[in-house]
Design a protein around this motif. Sequence first.
Motif, short mmCIF file in Angstrom:
data_model
loop_
_atom_site.label_atom_id
_atom_site.label_comp_id
_atom_site.label_asym_id
_atom_site.label_seq_id
_atom_site.Cartn_x
_atom_site.Cartn_y
_atom_site.Cartn_z
N GLN A 159 -2.17 -53.89 -73.71
CA GLN A 159 -2.44 -54.05 -75.14
C GLN A 159 -2.76 -52.72 -75.79
O GLN A 159 -2.34 -52.45 -76.93
N ILE A 160 -3.50 -51.88 -75.04
CA ILE A 160 -3.83 -50.57 -75.63
C ILE A 160 -2.58 -49.73 -75.82
O ILE A 160 -2.39 -49.08 -76.83
N ASN A 215 7.49 -53.85 -76.88
CA ASN A 215 6.07 -54.21 -76.98
C ASN A 215 5.82 -55.60 -76.41
O ASN A 215 4.85 -55.83 -75.69
N LEU A 221 -0.02 -64.92 -75.95
CA LEU A 221 -0.25 -64.12 -74.73
C LEU A 221 -1.71 -63.67 -74.62
O LEU A 221 -2.05 -62.91 -73.73
N SER A 243 -4.69 -52.54 -70.35
CA SER A 243 -3.95 -51.32 -70.63
C SER A 243 -2.69 -51.62 -71.43
O SER A 243 -2.29 -50.85 -72.30
N TYR A 294 3.04 -53.67 -89.00
CA TYR A 294 4.50 -53.81 -89.00
C TYR A 294 4.97 -54.64 -90.19
O TYR A 294 5.65 -54.16 -91.08
N ILE A 329 -3.73 -57.32 -81.13
CA ILE A 329 -2.38 -56.78 -81.30
C ILE A 329 -1.62 -57.64 -82.30
O ILE A 329 -0.85 -57.13 -83.13
N ILE A 362 2.38 -48.97 -81.76
CA ILE A 362 2.41 -49.35 -83.17
C ILE A 362 2.00 -48.18 -84.05
O ILE A 362 2.65 -47.88 -85.06
N TYR A 402 2.17 -62.80 -79.48
CA TYR A 402 1.02 -62.04 -79.01
C TYR A 402 -0.19 -62.95 -78.93
O TYR A 402 -0.98 -62.88 -77.99
N TYR A 416 -9.92 -44.25 -73.62
CA TYR A 416 -8.72 -43.80 -74.35
C TYR A 416 -9.08 -43.04 -75.61
O TYR A 416 -8.33 -43.02 -76.57
N VAL A 429 0.39 -50.86 -76.34
CA VAL A 429 1.12 -51.39 -77.49
C VAL A 429 0.46 -50.92 -78.79
O VAL A 429 1.13 -50.59 -79.77
N PHE A 430 -0.86 -50.89 -78.76
CA PHE A 430 -1.56 -50.40 -79.95
C PHE A 430 -1.10 -49.00 -80.32
O PHE A 430 -0.79 -48.70 -81.46
N PHE A 431 -1.01 -48.15 -79.28
CA PHE A 431 -0.56 -46.77 -79.55
C PHE A 431 0.89 -46.76 -80.01
O PHE A 431 1.27 -45.98 -80.88
N VAL A 469 3.19 -56.48 -73.42
CA VAL A 469 2.05 -57.39 -73.52
C VAL A 469 2.19 -58.54 -72.54
O VAL A 469 1.21 -58.98 -71.92
#
Lengths: 722, 173, 100
Positions: free
Chosen positions: C59-60, C43, B49, C57, B62, B54, C66, B46, B144, C62-64, C47
Amino acid sequence: MLFSESVNTGFLFLAPWLVFFPVIGLLINAAFGHKFSERTIGAVASVASGAAFAASVLLAVTVSGAHGEAMRWRLAEWIHVGSLNLDWTFRVDSLSTTMMLVVSGVGTLIHIYAIGYMHEDVRFKSDPGRFRRFFVYLNLFIAAMMILVSGDSYLMLFIGWEGVGLCSYLLVGFWYELDLLGRPSWANSNAGNKAFIANRVGDWGFLIASFLIFYTFGSLQFDAVFAKVHEVNEGLIVAITLFLLIGVTGKSAQIPLYVWLPDAMAGPTPVSALIHAATMVTAGVYLITRSAPLYSAVPEAQHIVSLVGAVTALFAATIATGQYDIKKVLAYSTISQLGFMVAAVGMGAYVAGMFHLITHAFFKALLFLSAGSVILGMERGHHHAEHAHHHEEAKGKRKIGKKKVESGGHDAHDDHASTGHGEVFDPGDMRNMGGLRKTMPVTFWVYIIGMVALSGLPPFAGFWSKDEILLDASRHSQVVYWLLTIAAFFTAFYMGRQIWMVFFGEARHEAAEHAEESPRVITVPLMILAGLSVLGGLLNLPFDGFHNLGHWLEHTIGEVEALGLNLQVAGISTVLAALAILISWFIYGRKPMAKNQNDPLESLGILFKGMNGKWYIDELYGFLVVTPYKTISHFLAEVIDWRFWHDWFHEKVLMATYNWVSEIGLNLYADQKGIDAFANGLGAWSQNLSAALRKVQNGFVRSYALSILLGVVLILGYLLIK
Amino acid sequence: MTLDLALFLVLALVAVASALGMLLSRNAVYAALYLVLNFVTVAVFYLLLGAPFIAMAQVTVYAGAIMVLFLFVIMLLGSDALPKSQVLPWQKPLAIVMSVLLAAEAAYLLVTKAKPAGDVLPPAELVNTTENLRQLGNALFTDYLLPFEVVSILLLVAMVGAIVLTKKEKGAR
Amino acid sequence: MIPVDYYIILSAILFTIGVLGVLIRRNALIIFMSIELMLNAANLAIVAFGSVIQNFSGQIFVFFVIAVAAAEVAVGLALIVEIFRTKKTIDVDQMSSMKG
């Protein structure tokens, strides 16, 4: 009239809270009410309603700060289909804030009253669990009514319209397994059904009118509709207004759909006061006032509306004169007064109509609540008397008697049914009352105030509003004017009759003898309403500089001619009212009715029979509508469906043909030799297949996962080769 | 071969190896620890990237919270290897064959058909950590917001659910 | 300069290992871990794609994922503990009450 950005919006953001407050209240009570005490439940509901009232006051301040400019608060997107664009928008202008104030103000007082009333009612009817349900419904009603008066489109108004109809149904049938006297029966739930069905007929008219409005104007939003009134075909507007009138006759109990309102008295008294006198039934008047631009464009429709109102006013007033039940008298009186309002708005006297709506909300709520207090007093007296009997009987067998006393109010219902004087005691029958002025002094005085206000004697609220309507009528139509004047005469008469029968003379039943005054939680709202009934006239006195309501409403419904006091009209109505009360004294007050004595009016013979029998309209409807409907249904079900289709066509024709064909042709040749073999083979084959497949369903989650993977691999493979 | 690519290849090797380690270890505790290693390498991906937030969430939620929860449950239930089982003898070979098919199909589909235009990633240096956090935060609390709140309710419900499920009923046993 | 394909292939491999874990392991806890591994693989792919199209979007999202995974683990582990209490085992092959 249109909303502009420059206007200071002040407390406008409170508009949706008119609905949210009561909804929050009802949610709290519905979710946690079972853990609350009665007082907490009542307090939550009353605070919710009071908060709505506070919000209404702030909104009214905002509107007056903006010089009566109409404002809108868009809460959410709602329906966007084709050319129909509707948002969930609250409309705050002088008309809607007026209604909000009346609804939430009177509503809050009735909430408080209901804490005391329902406390006793649920005990007399031995189901305390319903206390919470009652307040949940009551808050739901306030929320629906707020949607009705604050909606910015006909559809949103309709949502509120249906919502209050639902609440009315729920509350009329509140004691759904009892009848008016607390005996097991379906009478109350039938009354609820009647209210709902009669309103359905009216709602049908409203819906058709809405469709026509959308068809004609391409919108349901008020301003958009009214802006185009002069561009469209007049015939269509006549149709729209008359269909709306059907809706009004349903909701506001006008001829021909008024029949549900008297039966709606089956609901608890606070409901009769709130829904069936002060607020919901005035929705029709509000609807016509709101649609003023439509009605003003078609005088023909206006004539019809005012005639319907005037005829209803007189018709219902005559019926009220012949009733014995204290609430029924008030119910017919409500129909009659609604007739006054409808007649007024029909003549274009919107201010007079709204004025009468407000003052009527005050004094009719007062009268209903006082009647409730009387009924409770009678029940208490009856209970008291019953217990006195029990004590006497119990002297020999102490144990049983003691047990009875301990169980107290919870057994009251059984007591009513099992003991008494061979017949069930009716606490609402005026023939059982008499002399209550001594035992219930507070109720007596507020009742007098309500009665004088309703009869239209100066300077009480009812005089000013009724007089304004009469004055308008005298300038528009002599027929309407005289109908209303005679109705006003009857109004004063039946109210006088009621006062003499209930409060004067001697007690005609031992319950009346032992009646007790109601507690504070009941009498204080009564006193507040009594004060409003005295002073309500100040809203719009017919003198220069005092046309407050008129100036307030003209921002919304346009300029309405402010009338002065016409001494001739005012004089005639005052003299007639005074005369009517005098006559009622002459008949009922001078020589009070004795026990078991017949009503002196019965000497009128067939005339009184008609009034007492409600002119047999219920029977007429039964004969014209209900019986034919049932007959036709019966005919369709029994003869057409069962005998013709089932017995003859299906059983005889179809089955015989079928049997013949199948016996001769199919069974012998096709079936046994061809199809049987095939079907049996198929069956055996599928049995084998399913026996094999059954093993797949082995209950091991891992093998299910494998099946899923198989599916994924196949689908991905398909995507690959596609 | 750039430094990035070398780093990637080494990490990829570690990731696959640790995943296989989780798959093959008899003892559940070892499996959990291998998975932690795998999650940490994914977190580094991550970072490569350009998604530092994240990456941190991956490590804390995790590798941290979730796996600790796993370890607790393993401690509670015991980590012994299970006895041999005779049910479902065909499961393992079938599973391996189909999984290989799945991997091939998925990789092929993703690389050939579902891939967005532009096939190289931006160098990790271009992404400023603070800027990334700021934009992410902005997006989370504006566009969001509703999903964000819903997720918070979901977490609450899960918490209540977990408590209710594991609570011993009074007098039931 | 790493081609996005590499990430995708890595993601596919990790996902497949997760699938294999679900299919061939009998220990309910390890099956559950394998599911987490699959989520991670997905995920990673999200990403990677998001970084190619230069969009947040992914990353967001993926956030959700998690966050939802955290909730799922809490409930899932609670279920496993409860199953262990009643069945006294965490071997999924010992449970076949869904048999038709």
